[in-house]
Enzyme design. Sequence first.
Site, PDB file in Angstrom:
ATOM      1  N   SER A 189      35.353  14.402  71.282  1.00 55.20           N
ATOM      2  CA  SER A 189      36.673  15.021  71.267  1.00 55.20           C
ATOM      3  C   SER A 189      37.709  14.019  71.777  1.00 55.20           C
ATOM      4  CB  SER A 189      36.656  16.314  72.078  1.00 55.20           C
ATOM      5  OG  SER A 189      37.774  17.104  71.785  1.00 55.20           O
ATOM      6  N   ASP A 212      34.527  21.550  61.660  1.00 55.08           N
ATOM      7  CA  ASP A 212      35.395  21.329  62.814  1.00 55.08           C
ATOM      8  C   ASP A 212      36.841  21.389  62.338  1.00 55.08           C
ATOM      9  OD1 ASP A 212      36.777  20.538  65.036  1.00 55.08           O
ATOM     10  OD2 ASP A 212      35.658  18.695  65.368  1.00 55.08           O
ATOM     11  N   HIS A 259      32.910  21.847  66.080  1.00 52.22           N
ATOM     12  CA  HIS A 259      33.197  20.820  67.080  1.00 52.22           C
ATOM     13  C   HIS A 259      31.976  20.553  67.955  1.00 52.22           C
ATOM     14  CE1 HIS A 259      36.431  18.403  68.773  1.00 52.22           C
ATOM     15  NE2 HIS A 259      36.105  18.759  69.985  1.00 52.22           N
TER      16      HIS A 259
END
Length: 740
Positions: free
Chosen positions: A597, A683, A715
């Site tokens: 991330s 995602d 994600h």
Amino acid sequence: MNRLVTCLAAAMLLLANGIVKAQENVKIGKQSITVKDGVMSPEALWAMGRISSYAASPDGKKIVYQVGYYSVKENKSHHVLYIMNADGSGQTLLTKSAKNETDATWLDNNLIAFLTDGEIWTMNADGTGRKQWSNTGGKVEGFKFSPDHSKLIILKSIPFHEVIKENPDDLPKATGRLVTDLMYRHWDHYVESIQHPFVYDTKAINWEKDQGTDILEGEPYECPMEPFGGIEQLAFSPDSKYIAYTCRKKTGLAYSISTDSDIYLYNIGTRTTTNLCKPADYQEPEIEATKSMKTQAVNAPENLKNNPGYDQNPKFSPDGKYVAWLSMSRNGYESDRQRLCAYNLATGEKKYLTESFDSGVDDFVWSDSKDAMIYFIGVWHATENLYAVNWKGELKQMITKVTPESGSGGQKENPWADFGSIQLMNNGKQLLMERHSFTAPADLYVVTPNFKKPANTTISQITFENKHITDQLTKPSVQQLWVKTTDGKEMLTWIILPPNFDETKKYPTLLFCEGGPQSPVSQFWSYRWNFFIMASQGYVVVAPNRRGLPGFGQEWLEEISGDWTGQCINDYLSAIDDATQNLSFVDKDRLGAVGASFGGFSVYYLAGHHDKRFKCFIAHDGAFNLEAMYTETEENWFSNWEYDDAYWNQDKTQNARKTYKNSPHQFVDKWDTPILCIHGEKDYRINATQGMSAFNAARMRGIEAQLLIFPDENHWVLKPQNGILWQRTYFNWLNRWLKE
């Protein structure tokens, strides 16, 4: 992105209600596994049971709790219920079938309600007398009984076509979606349905005719809130006459740029609703959609009294006089400090009880009404700890660090840990909590707090879910260092050392780059970014609490917004440079940088700015091109706050110009180091095109690279075989460049 790391429990619920629904004929239970040479492996990690929800009986004598087991072979999971005495004895498996049983709650000291196959069932505490209680056609997605059991909330999904229009009836096989506004995708799905809470009178239910009362009837808003909200966002009053609920009453563009959710009070008898956060005549100031709300009128000091930020998870005091909830101050800022707000239902007074705690509150529970004491969990100096606050705002830390005796391999056990969610038990005299660390998966603990003398607070572990596995493992050890940063401040950095550590040897070392960007590097236990397995594979891990992480004051937390490539990157380099210069066992010629991330973004940026420190990189679901990211992500408030401006605004702030100028994709010409890119195609927070673009750029530059792409993951990586593939690919890449 900050909420991604702090919502692991939500991921478990997604699994419980998603993957497992397809598995009707596969029963998966606690797995026996032989660990070779005491080394944690991906297979051992996935063989572990994962404790999630839990509840104590009203008299505090029994505890029912949920565990998820995962089969790599079947690529499925099975969620089961256990019961035990409050001291941990008498553990008994209640689940007998291959169907998932979840969300257990007590109706009295002997009767348990739970969810299976989309319906509410009940059973006796010994597992006998099983009965299907609801009959909704499998539509129950969550439930909560009122204190007197006369009322029931059921969460159900209803069709939603405010943003994605319904296709014509004569085109039943059409797969196209006509989109008319923003927020048409959220997290990992297209938004064509939303949850609403329905209230039932339990004494007069006719399941064939009674659909319940939709407390948001006619309103196109979700409750609970996407993507991670659950039944904890609603609460019954002690007299069972009212429901407090969380809702963000916005759709489309307005939803996508705003974090403004409120707490509403619903009168069950009159079916009327009152907003507890804002006055009835409140008019939201006009918001410019392509600008940060930092300096917009909605966040002006005079407007903050109207709670324009996130407000969620209400809980009534035992006497029914107050409602408390988690409250962020500013609109558009998903990582604002989460305060504890208490509302006097008689006077309308709002009071913020944790102003002296310069960090966020993650969960809380009322004690008794006599002293209005509230226990809460919050992060400070990289551990999630237990605190108590009274009505005067007097704050006390209830548990301090305890250093255990030597553990396996003669190494010191990890003396630090995080607490998870919190519940009252034994008539308020004790707390039931979950605890975990870098070196221990989650187990349940009973805490007996002592507010007057916190040093006398006691802790007792009552589950040992994975003892049969962890007893075979040689544990890593953990050190805590304070590193001097380039601007002269002190930064807490965790050092995780391999099992059987020998300080005379040189070890390959990983710099861990945290996501968020504002999530703590506390003592988390992850089934993917797991420091235990990284150290067990022979790596030293350097995990800094760099600029932008909570638990070190609001100023430290906020230094990252608008400065993703400034001091926080310097902090990463300070941590790894300190390790190579001052830790003799760190091999400066075998360094890697890894992260997901925002951590993936950090890796992509470091790839062009590391001055040949690192020999390889791994970026999972990272942002690569910030201009593309601005319009690709679904929650636009995030980019607005972090970047300040849309990239096309000619009057961009200096921070916005700096942000876009320093996007990692602008520095690919300086890339010179092998990189592994990982991404999930579902995602919708950071789209898979970001990972694909980074990989394509590396290969076109002639740089050694790999792309691990998951068409069916978001994600996170949630499916067992994908999880094993992730771990094997991760370590194969590291071993290739740092060991061979």
